[in-house]
Design a protein around this motif. Structure first.
Motif, PDB file in Angstrom:
ATOM      1  N   LEU A  66       0.826  -1.204   0.000  1.00  0.00           N
ATOM      2  CA  LEU A  66       0.000   0.000   0.000  1.00  0.00           C
ATOM      3  C   LEU A  66       0.868   1.264   0.000  1.00  0.00           C
ATOM      4  O   LEU A  66       0.598   2.212  -0.741  1.00  0.00           O
ATOM      5  N   ARG A  67       1.932   1.277   0.812  1.00  0.00           N
ATOM      6  CA  ARG A  67       2.852   2.425   0.836  1.00  0.00           C
ATOM      7  C   ARG A  67       3.448   2.680  -0.548  1.00  0.00           C
ATOM      8  O   ARG A  67       3.503   3.815  -1.015  1.00  0.00           O
ATOM      9  N   LYS A  68       3.914   1.610  -1.190  1.00  0.00           N
ATOM     10  CA  LYS A  68       4.527   1.750  -2.515  1.00  0.00           C
ATOM     11  C   LYS A  68       3.509   2.247  -3.538  1.00  0.00           C
ATOM     12  O   LYS A  68       3.829   3.093  -4.378  1.00  0.00           O
ATOM     13  N   LEU A  69       2.296   1.734  -3.475  1.00  0.00           N
ATOM     14  CA  LEU A  69       1.261   2.149  -4.426  1.00  0.00           C
ATOM     15  C   LEU A  69       0.933   3.632  -4.267  1.00  0.00           C
ATOM     16  O   LEU A  69       0.810   4.358  -5.254  1.00  0.00           O
ATOM     17  N   LYS A  70       0.782   4.072  -3.049  1.00  0.00           N
ATOM     18  CA  LYS A  70       0.377   5.465  -2.800  1.00  0.00           C
ATOM     19  C   LYS A  70       1.493   6.456  -3.092  1.00  0.00           C
ATOM     20  O   LYS A  70       1.237   7.634  -3.303  1.00  0.00           O
ATOM     21  N   ARG A  71       2.746   5.990  -3.136  1.00  0.00           N
ATOM     22  CA  ARG A  71       3.880   6.857  -3.483  1.00  0.00           C
ATOM     23  C   ARG A  71       4.123   6.919  -4.994  1.00  0.00           C
ATOM     24  O   ARG A  71       4.956   7.689  -5.455  1.00  0.00           O
ATOM     25  N   ASN A  72       3.421   6.086  -5.736  1.00  0.00           N
ATOM     26  CA  ASN A  72       3.640   5.981  -7.179  1.00  0.00           C
ATOM     27  C   ASN A  72       2.478   6.655  -7.915  1.00  0.00           C
ATOM     28  O   ASN A  72       1.328   6.232  -7.797  1.00  0.00           O
ATOM     29  N   ALA A  73       2.778   7.690  -8.684  1.00  0.00           N
ATOM     30  CA  ALA A  73       1.730   8.451  -9.388  1.00  0.00           C
ATOM     31  C   ALA A  73       0.912   7.568 -10.322  1.00  0.00           C
ATOM     32  O   ALA A  73      -0.279   7.818 -10.522  1.00  0.00           O
ATOM     33  N   GLU A  74       1.512   6.539 -10.870  1.00  0.00           N
ATOM     34  CA  GLU A  74       0.814   5.653 -11.804  1.00  0.00           C
ATOM     35  C   GLU A  74      -0.223   4.770 -11.102  1.00  0.00           C
ATOM     36  O   GLU A  74      -1.239   4.410 -11.695  1.00  0.00           O
ATOM     37  N   PHE A  75       0.007   4.443  -9.825  1.00  0.00           N
ATOM     38  CA  PHE A  75      -0.855   3.487  -9.128  1.00  0.00           C
ATOM     39  C   PHE A  75      -1.657   4.072  -7.974  1.00  0.00           C
ATOM     40  O   PHE A  75      -2.547   3.425  -7.449  1.00  0.00           O
ATOM     41  N   ARG A  76      -1.353   5.286  -7.527  1.00  0.00           N
ATOM     42  CA  ARG A  76      -1.974   5.812  -6.303  1.00  0.00           C
ATOM     43  C   ARG A  76      -3.485   5.958  -6.396  1.00  0.00           C
ATOM     44  O   ARG A  76      -4.162   5.991  -5.390  1.00  0.00           O
ATOM     45  N   HIS A  77      -4.026   6.033  -7.608  1.00  0.00           N
ATOM     46  CA  HIS A  77      -5.478   6.181  -7.787  1.00  0.00           C
ATOM     47  C   HIS A  77      -6.242   4.868  -7.631  1.00  0.00           C
ATOM     48  O   HIS A  77      -7.470   4.877  -7.514  1.00  0.00           O
ATOM     49  N   ILE A  78      -5.542   3.735  -7.613  1.00  0.00           N
ATOM     50  CA  ILE A  78      -6.221   2.429  -7.545  1.00  0.00           C
ATOM     51  C   ILE A  78      -6.733   2.201  -6.127  1.00  0.00           C
ATOM     52  O   ILE A  78      -5.950   2.200  -5.177  1.00  0.00           O
ATOM     53  N   PRO A  79      -8.046   1.995  -5.964  1.00  0.00           N
ATOM     54  CA  PRO A  79      -8.557   1.706  -4.614  1.00  0.00           C
ATOM     55  C   PRO A  79      -8.059   0.340  -4.131  1.00  0.00           C
ATOM     56  O   PRO A  79      -8.012  -0.622  -4.892  1.00  0.00           O
ATOM     57  N   VAL A  80      -7.692   0.298  -2.849  1.00  0.00           N
ATOM     58  CA  VAL A  80      -7.195  -0.939  -2.238  1.00  0.00           C
ATOM     59  C   VAL A  80      -8.073  -1.267  -1.039  1.00  0.00           C
ATOM     60  O   VAL A  80      -8.227  -0.449  -0.138  1.00  0.00           O
ATOM     61  N   ILE A  81      -8.641  -2.456  -1.051  1.00  0.00           N
ATOM     62  CA  ILE A  81      -9.392  -2.961   0.098  1.00  0.00           C
ATOM     63  C   ILE A  81      -8.516  -3.988   0.786  1.00  0.00           C
ATOM     64  O   ILE A  81      -8.060  -4.947   0.165  1.00  0.00           O
ATOM     65  N   MET A  82      -8.261  -3.780   2.064  1.00  0.00           N
ATOM     66  CA  MET A  82      -7.414  -4.687   2.823  1.00  0.00           C
ATOM     67  C   MET A  82      -8.268  -5.807   3.402  1.00  0.00           C
ATOM     68  O   MET A  82      -9.360  -5.565   3.913  1.00  0.00           O
ATOM     69  N   ILE A  83      -7.747  -7.024   3.306  1.00  0.00           N
ATOM     70  CA  ILE A  83      -8.381  -8.207   3.885  1.00  0.00           C
ATOM     71  C   ILE A  83      -7.454  -8.660   5.005  1.00  0.00           C
ATOM     72  O   ILE A  83      -6.278  -8.899   4.757  1.00  0.00           O
ATOM     73  N   THR A  84      -7.976  -8.781   6.228  1.00  0.00           N
ATOM     74  CA  THR A  84      -7.057  -9.027   7.339  1.00  0.00           C
ATOM     75  C   THR A  84      -7.603  -9.972   8.397  1.00  0.00           C
ATOM     76  O   THR A  84      -8.800 -10.041   8.613  1.00  0.00           O
ATOM     77  N   THR A  85      -6.685 -10.665   9.039  1.00  0.00           N
ATOM     78  CA  THR A  85      -7.018 -11.473  10.213  1.00  0.00           C
ATOM     79  C   THR A  85      -6.667 -10.718  11.474  1.00  0.00           C
ATOM     80  O   THR A  85      -6.858 -11.219  12.569  1.00  0.00           O
TER      81      THR A  85
END
Length: 121
Positions: A66-85
């Motif tokens: 998630l950190r890498k995606l949000k720092r990258n202009a090409e990918f930061r717009h992609i919504p991310v839903i976290m699945i967690t235990t």
């Protein structure tokens, strides 16, 4: 809509794939990755409109991804839903602060996933 499912469990990826396919969303391709590194490789070669990602994975966990995606202009717009235990709120709050579009706790049911997806659309 192309979706990337990132989870180290092949069984969870299969379940999520099935749940996504049962939605009424206009689906394109569904890609799979076993960790954050594989997810980044997938993103380099494919257009993805939504990511469902586990938090706890080997090599690169969901928060690192998630950190890498949000720092990258090409990918930061992609919504991310976290699945967690994760039982505690700390990692979930960290994910939200990093820009996650939402989260679902494991074990989940298909209605929870479908509701999250509908809320994003």
């Amino acid at each position: 809509m192309n979706v990337l499912i990132t989870d180290d469990s092949a069984a969870v990826r299969k379940i999520l794939r099935r749940v996504i396919q049962q939605t009424e969303l206009p689906l394109g391709n569904i890609y799979e990755a076993a960790d954050g590194l594989e997810a980044l490789r997938c993103l380099r070669f494919n257009t993805v409109n939504l990511i469902l990602s586990d938090i706890n994975m080997p090599n690169m966990d969901g928060l690192q991804l998630l950190r890498k995606l949000k720092r990258n202009a090409e990918f930061r717009h992609i919504p991310v839903i976290m699945i967690t235990t994760e039982g505690g709120q700390a990692k979930v709050l960290e994910a939200v602060q990093l820009g996650a579009a939402g989260y679902v706790r494991k074990p989940f049911n298909s209605e929870q996933i479908q509701k999250k997806l509908q809320d994003l659309i």
